[in-house]
Scaffold this motif. Sequence first.
Motif, PDB file in Angstrom:
ATOM      1  N   GLY A   1     -12.661  -9.337   0.531  1.00  0.00           N
ATOM      2  CA  GLY A   1     -12.152  -8.209   0.740  1.00  0.00           C
ATOM      3  C   GLY A   1     -13.089  -6.938   0.218  1.00  0.00           C
TER       4      GLY A   1
ATOM      5  N   LYS B   1     -10.735 -28.106 -19.656  1.00  0.00           N
ATOM      6  CA  LYS B   1     -10.027 -28.878 -20.619  1.00  0.00           C
ATOM      7  C   LYS B   1      -9.345 -30.155 -20.006  1.00  0.00           C
ATOM      8  CE  LYS B   1     -10.526 -25.710 -22.112  1.00  0.00           C
ATOM      9  NZ  LYS B   1     -11.139 -24.561 -21.973  1.00  0.00           N
TER      10      LYS B   1
ATOM     11  N   GLY C   1      -8.992 -18.815  -8.718  1.00  0.00           N
ATOM     12  CA  GLY C   1     -10.309 -18.150  -9.389  1.00  0.00           C
ATOM     13  C   GLY C   1     -11.083 -19.118 -10.349  1.00  0.00           C
ATOM     14  N   THR C   2     -11.884 -18.616 -11.118  1.00  0.00           N
ATOM     15  CA  THR C   2     -12.681 -19.413 -11.938  1.00  0.00           C
ATOM     16  C   THR C   2     -12.039 -20.290 -12.865  1.00  0.00           C
ATOM     17  OG1 THR C   2     -14.135 -17.529 -12.383  1.00  0.00           O
ATOM     18  CG2 THR C   2     -14.432 -19.214 -13.886  1.00  0.00           C
ATOM     19  N   CYS C   3     -10.526 -19.797 -13.561  1.00  0.00           N
ATOM     20  CA  CYS C   3     -10.087 -20.427 -14.324  1.00  0.00           C
ATOM     21  C   CYS C   3      -9.512 -21.528 -13.913  1.00  0.00           C
ATOM     22  CB  CYS C   3      -8.544 -19.472 -14.705  1.00  0.00           C
ATOM     23  SG  CYS C   3      -7.315 -20.461 -15.705  1.00  0.00           S
TER      24      CYS C   3
ATOM     25  N   GLU D   1      -8.331 -13.735  -1.310  1.00  0.00           N
ATOM     26  CA  GLU D   1      -9.182 -14.616  -1.990  1.00  0.00           C
ATOM     27  C   GLU D   1     -10.359 -15.368  -1.158  1.00  0.00           C
ATOM     28  OE1 GLU D   1      -9.686 -15.948  -5.593  1.00  0.00           O
ATOM     29  OE2 GLU D   1     -11.300 -16.337  -4.463  1.00  0.00           O
ATOM     30  N   LYS D   2     -11.565 -15.104  -1.668  1.00  0.00           N
ATOM     31  CA  LYS D   2     -12.643 -15.762  -0.830  1.00  0.00           C
ATOM     32  C   LYS D   2     -13.255 -17.136  -1.436  1.00  0.00           C
ATOM     33  CE  LYS D   2     -16.460 -13.512  -3.251  1.00  0.00           C
ATOM     34  NZ  LYS D   2     -17.366 -14.317  -3.512  1.00  0.00           N
TER      35      LYS D   2
ATOM     36  N   GLY E   1      -7.560 -15.302  -9.102  1.00  0.00           N
ATOM     37  CA  GLY E   1      -7.745 -15.616 -10.536  1.00  0.00           C
ATOM     38  C   GLY E   1      -6.444 -15.268 -11.510  1.00  0.00           C
ATOM     39  N   PRO E   2      -6.569 -15.854 -12.616  1.00  0.00           N
ATOM     40  CA  PRO E   2      -5.139 -15.561 -13.339  1.00  0.00           C
ATOM     41  C   PRO E   2      -4.951 -14.135 -13.551  1.00  0.00           C
ATOM     42  CG  PRO E   2      -7.172 -16.212 -14.718  1.00  0.00           C
ATOM     43  CD  PRO E   2      -7.520 -16.374 -13.553  1.00  0.00           C
ATOM     44  N   SER E   3      -6.000 -13.196 -13.368  1.00  0.00           N
ATOM     45  CA  SER E   3      -5.717 -11.703 -13.460  1.00  0.00           C
ATOM     46  C   SER E   3      -4.932 -11.344 -12.070  1.00  0.00           C
ATOM     47  CB  SER E   3      -6.796 -10.961 -13.602  1.00  0.00           C
ATOM     48  OG  SER E   3      -7.636 -11.421 -14.546  1.00  0.00           O
TER      49      SER E   3
ATOM     50  N   LEU F   1     -11.106 -13.361 -21.072  1.00  0.00           N
ATOM     51  CA  LEU F   1     -10.199 -14.453 -21.264  1.00  0.00           C
ATOM     52  C   LEU F   1      -9.141 -14.512 -20.229  1.00  0.00           C
ATOM     53  CD1 LEU F   1      -9.809 -14.059 -24.986  1.00  0.00           C
ATOM     54  CD2 LEU F   1     -10.655 -15.988 -23.779  1.00  0.00           C
ATOM     55  N   ALA F   2      -8.584 -15.669 -19.697  1.00  0.00           N
ATOM     56  CA  ALA F   2      -7.650 -15.661 -18.857  1.00  0.00           C
ATOM     57  C   ALA F   2      -6.202 -14.950 -18.935  1.00  0.00           C
ATOM     58  CB  ALA F   2      -7.229 -17.057 -18.235  1.00  0.00           C
TER      59      ALA F   2
ATOM     60  N   ASP G   1     -11.523 -10.149 -15.810  1.00  0.00           N
ATOM     61  CA  ASP G   1     -12.742 -10.281 -16.500  1.00  0.00           C
ATOM     62  C   ASP G   1     -13.788  -9.085 -15.878  1.00  0.00           C
ATOM     63  OD1 ASP G   1     -12.481 -12.440 -17.601  1.00  0.00           O
ATOM     64  OD2 ASP G   1     -13.830 -13.918 -16.802  1.00  0.00           O
TER      65      ASP G   1
ATOM     66  N   GLY H   1     -13.126 -10.858 -10.981  1.00  0.00           N
ATOM     67  CA  GLY H   1     -13.625 -11.832 -12.002  1.00  0.00           C
ATOM     68  C   GLY H   1     -14.920 -11.518 -12.444  1.00  0.00           C
TER      69      GLY H   1
ATOM     70  N   GLY I   1      -8.725 -10.866  -5.319  1.00  0.00           N
ATOM     71  CA  GLY I   1      -9.109 -11.806  -6.090  1.00  0.00           C
ATOM     72  C   GLY I   1      -7.656 -12.642  -6.728  1.00  0.00           C
TER      73      GLY I   1
ATOM     74  N   CYS J   1     -11.101 -22.601 -17.178  1.00  0.00           N
ATOM     75  CA  CYS J   1     -10.166 -23.062 -18.235  1.00  0.00           C
ATOM     76  C   CYS J   1      -9.731 -24.493 -17.871  1.00  0.00           C
ATOM     77  CB  CYS J   1      -8.917 -22.246 -18.440  1.00  0.00           C
ATOM     78  SG  CYS J   1      -9.354 -20.582 -18.262  1.00  0.00           S
TER      79      CYS J   1
HETATM   80  P1  FAD Z   1     -11.737 -15.054 -11.926  1.00  0.00           P
HETATM   81  O1  FAD Z   1     -10.891 -16.161 -12.486  1.00  0.00           O
HETATM   82  O2  FAD Z   1     -13.136 -15.118 -11.931  1.00  0.00           O
HETATM   83  O3  FAD Z   1     -11.078 -14.813 -10.299  1.00  0.00           O
HETATM   84  C1  FAD Z   1     -11.697 -13.787  -9.479  1.00  0.00           C
HETATM   85  C2  FAD Z   1     -11.277 -14.459  -8.106  1.00  0.00           C
HETATM   86  O4  FAD Z   1     -11.750 -13.326  -7.363  1.00  0.00           O
HETATM   87  C3  FAD Z   1     -12.400 -15.538  -7.684  1.00  0.00           C
HETATM   88  O5  FAD Z   1     -11.421 -16.442  -7.224  1.00  0.00           O
HETATM   89  C4  FAD Z   1     -13.219 -15.045  -6.800  1.00  0.00           C
HETATM   90  O6  FAD Z   1     -13.574 -15.896  -5.685  1.00  0.00           O
HETATM   91  C5  FAD Z   1     -12.275 -13.805  -6.301  1.00  0.00           C
HETATM   92  N1  FAD Z   1     -13.100 -12.717  -5.440  1.00  0.00           N
HETATM   93  C6  FAD Z   1     -14.184 -11.946  -6.134  1.00  0.00           C
HETATM   94  N2  FAD Z   1     -14.685 -11.087  -5.173  1.00  0.00           N
HETATM   95  C7  FAD Z   1     -13.855 -11.228  -4.055  1.00  0.00           C
HETATM   96  C8  FAD Z   1     -13.687 -10.339  -3.093  1.00  0.00           C
HETATM   97  N3  FAD Z   1     -14.685  -9.453  -2.578  1.00  0.00           N
HETATM   98  N4  FAD Z   1     -13.011 -10.954  -1.966  1.00  0.00           N
HETATM   99  C9  FAD Z   1     -12.081 -11.983  -2.260  1.00  0.00           C
HETATM  100  N5  FAD Z   1     -12.069 -12.517  -3.339  1.00  0.00           N
HETATM  101  C10 FAD Z   1     -12.771 -12.236  -4.244  1.00  0.00           C
HETATM  102  N6  FAD Z   1     -10.602 -18.467 -20.474  1.00  0.00           N
HETATM  103  C11 FAD Z   1      -9.481 -18.535 -21.451  1.00  0.00           C
HETATM  104  O7  FAD Z   1      -8.571 -17.857 -21.662  1.00  0.00           O
HETATM  105  N7  FAD Z   1      -9.261 -19.699 -21.955  1.00  0.00           N
HETATM  106  C12 FAD Z   1     -10.057 -20.929 -21.468  1.00  0.00           C
HETATM  107  O8  FAD Z   1      -9.858 -22.006 -22.205  1.00  0.00           O
HETATM  108  C13 FAD Z   1     -11.141 -20.538 -20.793  1.00  0.00           C
HETATM  109  N8  FAD Z   1     -12.194 -21.448 -20.589  1.00  0.00           N
HETATM  110  C14 FAD Z   1     -13.206 -21.337 -19.810  1.00  0.00           C
HETATM  111  C15 FAD Z   1     -14.159 -22.516 -19.235  1.00  0.00           C
HETATM  112  C16 FAD Z   1     -15.000 -22.392 -18.510  1.00  0.00           C
HETATM  113  C17 FAD Z   1     -15.971 -23.398 -18.141  1.00  0.00           C
HETATM  114  C18 FAD Z   1     -15.486 -20.734 -17.899  1.00  0.00           C
HETATM  115  C19 FAD Z   1     -16.467 -20.623 -17.020  1.00  0.00           C
HETATM  116  C20 FAD Z   1     -14.493 -19.925 -18.190  1.00  0.00           C
HETATM  117  C21 FAD Z   1     -13.456 -20.107 -19.159  1.00  0.00           C
HETATM  118  N9  FAD Z   1     -12.477 -18.984 -19.417  1.00  0.00           N
HETATM  119  C22 FAD Z   1     -11.431 -19.367 -20.237  1.00  0.00           C
HETATM  120  C23 FAD Z   1     -12.379 -17.690 -18.785  1.00  0.00           C
HETATM  121  C24 FAD Z   1     -11.524 -17.700 -17.820  1.00  0.00           C
HETATM  122  O9  FAD Z   1     -11.886 -18.531 -16.705  1.00  0.00           O
HETATM  123  C25 FAD Z   1     -11.751 -16.086 -17.468  1.00  0.00           C
HETATM  124  O10 FAD Z   1     -11.533 -15.414 -18.306  1.00  0.00           O
HETATM  125  C26 FAD Z   1     -10.651 -15.945 -16.176  1.00  0.00           C
HETATM  126  O11 FAD Z   1     -10.762 -16.869 -15.084  1.00  0.00           O
HETATM  127  C27 FAD Z   1     -10.769 -14.539 -15.478  1.00  0.00           C
HETATM  128  O12 FAD Z   1      -9.694 -14.414 -14.504  1.00  0.00           O
HETATM  129  P2  FAD Z   1      -9.860 -13.292 -13.502  1.00  0.00           P
HETATM  130  O13 FAD Z   1      -8.786 -13.342 -12.542  1.00  0.00           O
HETATM  131  O14 FAD Z   1     -10.262 -11.828 -13.946  1.00  0.00           O
HETATM  132  O15 FAD Z   1     -11.109 -13.585 -12.562  1.00  0.00           O
END
Ligand code: FAD
Length: 484
Positions: free
Chosen positions: A122, A58, A47-49, A34-35, A13-15, A331-332, A324, A152, A11, A54
């Motif tokens: 993965g 914004k 990722g989602t962020c 990353e998928k 994303g920001p984590s 939160l990112a 997440d 995420g 993954g 985010c």
């Molecule tokens: P994610 O960002 O969800 O990333 C996970 C990644 O893992 C994804 O890219 C996914 O494709 C990948 N993945 C999953 N399974 C697999 C696998 N088996 N193999 C390969 N890749 C995989 N948070 C804030 O702090 N501030 C904000 O202003 C804010 N605004 C937001 C607005 C919206 C509309 C949304 C939906 C969310 C918002 N968030 C905000 C929340 C924030 O986006 C998440 O908290 C953050 O993205 C979590 O990060 P993460 O890396 O844990 O997961």
Amino acid sequence: MSSKYDVIVIGSGPSGYVAAIRCAQLGLKTACIEKWKDDKGKGVNGGTCLNVGCIPSKALLDSSHRYEDAHKGFKNHGITTEGLGIDVPSMLKRKDKIVKQMSGGITGLFQANKVTSLYGSGKLLANKKVEFVDNDGKTEVLEAENVILASGSVPVAIPVAPIDNDVIVDSTGALEFQEVPKRLGVIGAGVIGLELGSVWGRLGSDVVCLEAMDTFLSIMDQQIAKESKKIFVKQGLDIRLSCRVTGTEVVDNNGSKEVVVTYTDKDGNEATSTFDKLIVCVGRRPFTDSLLSDDSGVKMDERGSIYVNDLCSTSAPGVWAVGDVVRGPMLAHKGSEEGVMVAERIAGQKTVMNYDIVPNVIYTHPEVASVGKSEEQLKADGEDFEIGTFPFVAIGRAVASDSSEGMVKIIANAKTDRILGCHIVGPNAADLVQQIAIAMEFGATAEDVGMTVFGHPTYSEAVKEAALAVHGHAIHMPNRKKRK
Ligand code: FAD
Ligand code: AMP
């Protein structure tokens, strides 16, 4: 074929991407899987962020705020706007460009830090092996000393409002409306619902937010939540509390589709409302689909998150999980800090994360932001505390900038004066609350903040004045509290 890494992150994303970069900085041979694919089927990081969270939200909040300001706010400054309009496809194009730029930035950072970027999915197998299937379907088993799971979250779906990506959408679909819906329903008046409702409301939609709970923003300090609600209602958001959606029906009305939403209202009666679009924003759930083999050794908790301890170790040795997909606020920045902690732990450092100081922001206008504990939480903890509040209407910079709605609230321990929480609704609240986050990180007292010299005229002066108000020393308003 088998490749061996010090660390594999699943993954980006920001984590995950922050964890991967920090691992690489610490000299660890790191790969990040990353998928996510863009609309052309090309793998993208962020990722989602970056892709649907985010950053794009914004971007649209900024565009819609500029439009609304020009529409309603400019007049007050003597600025006239004739023929003002909104070209939604251009607004979306700008948003997409920003997303591309930011996610491309992560790929660039991976290259600069020598993180191997692998596009595909993965799956964690036993003994820290990872099955990697690339975007062409080729399978490889990778091995690592440590694996970091950062998969995420995804939007929660509710059976009473199935997403059709046409009339009924989730937060991702709400970033893609090609025109401004006339009547917009939002299920859930939480952080994401308020932000997306604001975007389209500013552009002209009549927005109704249906919220099941009887309390508005129940996780926030309630004085600030009530103040925020007043402001949002004044802006035109129709926020209906104690309204639980029980059904939806998409119907044809003279060739255009609309959705009839049924809900129980605050008196327990069945009510219906009809919308052109409906956004379902009832929360997010951890995403672990196809992530773990049966013998991975990773346990889940009762809420469907990956179980981790305070250091983000899972129940499988050498396997960590962040962001997440684990407990805590979604939160990112929370996930990014966990990523740093885990990377440094893997490298043998003793890093811990301070979960008590994680800011929380709603990017409405004005913004709502908080850090530390709310008055309600402190009361429940039996803490002895003092409160200082200060309104932006008494801040010169805020008045000069037509941004004088809202207030700052600082709560400090009654005996030690250490700051326990800060809650703000007002201009630049997201950045202002960070000042108190830093102060809290250094164990500052309200007096410390009150004694700090703040530039004038700034919005930040409201923070200083609220800190002074804790002891009844605020200068620019009469103090209710009389102290030495
Ligand atoms: P994610 O960002 O969800 O990333 C996970 C990644 O893992 C994804 O890219 C996914 O494709 C990948 N993945 C999953 N399974 C697999 C696998 N088996 N193999 C390969 N890749 C995989 N948070 C804030 O702090 N501030 C904000 O202003 C804010 N605004 C937001 C607005 C919206 C509309 C949304 C939906 C969310 C918002 N968030 C905000 C929340 C924030 O986006 C998440 O908290 C953050 O993205 C979590 O990060 P993460 O890396 O844990 O997961
Ligand atoms: P958040 O967790 O901040 O994204 O907010 C989601 C909100 O959706 C919460 O406040 C929930 O109470 C609300 N919610 C969940 N299910 C429903 C429903 N069926 N009808 C109305 N609101 C709901």
